[in-house]
Design a protein around this motif. Sequence first.
Motif, PDB file in Angstrom:
ATOM      1  N   PRO A   1       6.714   8.959  -3.203  1.00  0.00           N
ATOM      2  CA  PRO A   1       7.135  10.316  -3.582  1.00  0.00           C
ATOM      3  C   PRO A   1       6.690  11.376  -2.581  1.00  0.00           C
ATOM      4  O   PRO A   1       7.471  12.285  -2.242  1.00  0.00           O
ATOM      5  N   ASP A   2       5.452  11.284  -2.087  1.00  0.00           N
ATOM      6  CA  ASP A   2       4.972  12.261  -1.105  1.00  0.00           C
ATOM      7  C   ASP A   2       5.723  12.127   0.216  1.00  0.00           C
ATOM      8  O   ASP A   2       6.027  13.131   0.881  1.00  0.00           O
ATOM      9  N   ILE A   3       6.024  10.888   0.638  1.00  0.00           N
ATOM     10  CA  ILE A   3       6.783  10.669   1.873  1.00  0.00           C
ATOM     11  C   ILE A   3       8.175  11.265   1.747  1.00  0.00           C
ATOM     12  O   ILE A   3       8.683  11.916   2.671  1.00  0.00           O
ATOM     13  N   THR A   4       8.801  11.067   0.597  1.00  0.00           N
ATOM     14  CA  THR A   4      10.142  11.600   0.350  1.00  0.00           C
ATOM     15  C   THR A   4      10.168  13.117   0.501  1.00  0.00           C
ATOM     16  O   THR A   4      11.056  13.681   1.155  1.00  0.00           O
TER      17      THR A   4
ATOM     18  N   LEU B   1      -5.948   6.734  -1.099  1.00  0.00           N
ATOM     19  CA  LEU B   1      -5.737   7.409   0.183  1.00  0.00           C
ATOM     20  C   LEU B   1      -4.734   8.553   0.055  1.00  0.00           C
ATOM     21  O   LEU B   1      -4.925   9.622   0.634  1.00  0.00           O
ATOM     22  N   THR B   2      -3.669   8.334  -0.703  1.00  0.00           N
ATOM     23  CA  THR B   2      -2.653   9.380  -0.859  1.00  0.00           C
ATOM     24  C   THR B   2      -3.230  10.595  -1.572  1.00  0.00           C
ATOM     25  O   THR B   2      -2.968  11.742  -1.181  1.00  0.00           O
ATOM     26  N   ASP B   3      -4.024  10.368  -2.611  1.00  0.00           N
ATOM     27  CA  ASP B   3      -4.605  11.475  -3.363  1.00  0.00           C
ATOM     28  C   ASP B   3      -5.665  12.232  -2.560  1.00  0.00           C
ATOM     29  O   ASP B   3      -5.739  13.463  -2.610  1.00  0.00           O
ATOM     30  N   LEU B   4      -6.484  11.494  -1.805  1.00  0.00           N
ATOM     31  CA  LEU B   4      -7.626  12.118  -1.143  1.00  0.00           C
ATOM     32  C   LEU B   4      -7.321  12.622   0.269  1.00  0.00           C
ATOM     33  O   LEU B   4      -7.897  13.622   0.708  1.00  0.00           O
ATOM     34  N   ALA B   5      -6.443  11.921   1.000  1.00  0.00           N
ATOM     35  CA  ALA B   5      -6.250  12.260   2.411  1.00  0.00           C
ATOM     36  C   ALA B   5      -4.798  12.504   2.794  1.00  0.00           C
ATOM     37  O   ALA B   5      -4.534  12.979   3.897  1.00  0.00           O
ATOM     38  N   GLY B   6      -3.855  12.188   1.938  1.00  0.00           N
ATOM     39  CA  GLY B   6      -2.446  12.359   2.275  1.00  0.00           C
ATOM     40  C   GLY B   6      -1.796  11.050   2.649  1.00  0.00           C
ATOM     41  O   GLY B   6      -2.462  10.094   3.061  1.00  0.00           O
TER      42      GLY B   6
ATOM     43  N   ALA C   1      16.485  11.142   1.746  1.00  0.00           N
ATOM     44  CA  ALA C   1      17.432  11.060   0.640  1.00  0.00           C
ATOM     45  C   ALA C   1      16.888  10.046  -0.362  1.00  0.00           C
ATOM     46  O   ALA C   1      16.292   9.045   0.038  1.00  0.00           O
ATOM     47  N   PRO C   2      17.047  10.300  -1.653  1.00  0.00           N
ATOM     48  CA  PRO C   2      16.487   9.379  -2.649  1.00  0.00           C
ATOM     49  C   PRO C   2      16.906   7.934  -2.443  1.00  0.00           C
ATOM     50  O   PRO C   2      16.110   7.005  -2.658  1.00  0.00           O
ATOM     51  N   ALA C   3      18.143   7.708  -1.991  1.00  0.00           N
ATOM     52  CA  ALA C   3      18.625   6.343  -1.815  1.00  0.00           C
ATOM     53  C   ALA C   3      18.046   5.684  -0.565  1.00  0.00           C
ATOM     54  O   ALA C   3      18.104   4.459  -0.421  1.00  0.00           O
TER      55      ALA C   3
ATOM     56  N   ILE D   1       0.822  -1.213   0.000  1.00  0.00           N
ATOM     57  CA  ILE D   1       0.000   0.000   0.000  1.00  0.00           C
ATOM     58  C   ILE D   1       0.856   1.262   0.000  1.00  0.00           C
ATOM     59  O   ILE D   1       0.440   2.325  -0.476  1.00  0.00           O
ATOM     60  N   VAL D   2       2.088   1.146   0.514  1.00  0.00           N
ATOM     61  CA  VAL D   2       2.930   2.327   0.662  1.00  0.00           C
ATOM     62  C   VAL D   2       3.629   2.739  -0.630  1.00  0.00           C
ATOM     63  O   VAL D   2       4.123   3.858  -0.747  1.00  0.00           O
TER      64      VAL D   2
END
Length: 477
Positions: free
Chosen positions: A51-54, A175-180, A60-62, A45-46
Amino acid sequence: MSAKPGSPLAAGTASGPVARAGSGGAPVLAPACAGVFVIILDATIVSVALPDITADLRFAPADVAWVVNAYTLAFAGLLLLAGRLVANHGTRAMFLTGVCCFGAASLACGLAPQAWVLITARAVQGAGGAIVMPATLTMVTGAYLDPAARSRALGLWSAVGAAGAAAGSVIGGVLTDLAGWRWVFLVNVPLTLAIAVATVVVTPHADRRPARARLDVVGAVLATCGLTALVYGVLDSADDGWSSLPVVVSLAAAAVLLVVFVAHQHRWAGAPLVPLGLFGSRPVAAANAVIFCLGLGFFASPVLLSIYLQQALGYPPMRAGLAFLPAAGALFTGAQLAGRLTHRHGVRVVAAVGALLAAAGFTWLARLGAHTRYWPAIALPQVLFGLGIGVAFTPITVAATAVPADLAGVAAGVLNTVRQVAAAVGLAVLSTLVTAHSGHTDGYSLAFGVAALIAAIAAAGAALLLPRRPADTPPAA
């Protein structure tokens, strides 16, 4: 097949709530299926939220891959120990422990103020999931004394787990699009609370405590460290290559630790973490080998297809997630059919036919190109391999867990460890094939061609090695 008197497979009698449930195990089945859905869902699910968590936590990208890897490492590394804990301390108690641990860690993930907090909480989530997984399988196999009812229950358990795996990307995107992104984790809090309450209500206490074997601490350390090193090395190889120093050192350490673990179980352990006599049962050994081969291609396929759809065909994340609905529906349908088919036609036939269907789906996907149309060249292969995997996993699980009740948690831990290792190895190997072609569609074709070959090998193994019918194996309770 029957177990030899005095062997580990002949020891033990059913005890506790699940063993007493007999054929009326429906109340136990509900929280067991809900538990496996949540922990498998959380493995995928993650992915869409990364991208939003980053951006939010300044990863760091790595390092952002550790949001996924921390969960996978803890989950895979602790499964064998978790299986023994379930056997020692009781299914109900350990299931509730795992669910509460998972829920608390999910809350910590959702509220994480910094990157290291999120990664630590994800590892704790994986530990909770490792306890829940063998407990759910023990609940299901012990709740039904009738082989036909047990096969149907395992079919539903497999279907719910498959639905969780397939639905992760879709639910995560929504969930990411609607609530974060935080709600990707926070959604688990009310779910785990409901599962815990339902478990307390519908599963009675055991009449007596399970007989507790002395915990093999040395074996637990060797197995956990060895499996963690193995999975870490395999996961890291996808980015750094198989010849990089960290990968070589990690895999070498894993080999040494696991060889010492086997020797310890055989020669020195007073109460082995994994009784090696378990693998003296041909159905158990064969089922684990078959599910390893089948899992190499299956668990990597959603990731490979997601990358292909987004990079080669330009799909946005939400559309790429929704593109997996045919596979999700086919998986659920196949697993629902599998219980009845297994009881009617036998373990061997159903597992072999399911693996052949999966091989056919992967073979079709091996024809992917730069301008492949979603319908029918992507949607229909998903239906084939989804249906095949859904059908095959249930009879394989029936064979792998056909052991006495006191070994059910251990057998479940072994089976799920094999599945997790197969997932990590398959993803690393097949991703490497794609990377070697710089993401060109030839790489995807080669990767799915290899997946098809391995699935065909799994079909041959199932046809030759698995028992004909569930009745050929000793009862699970």
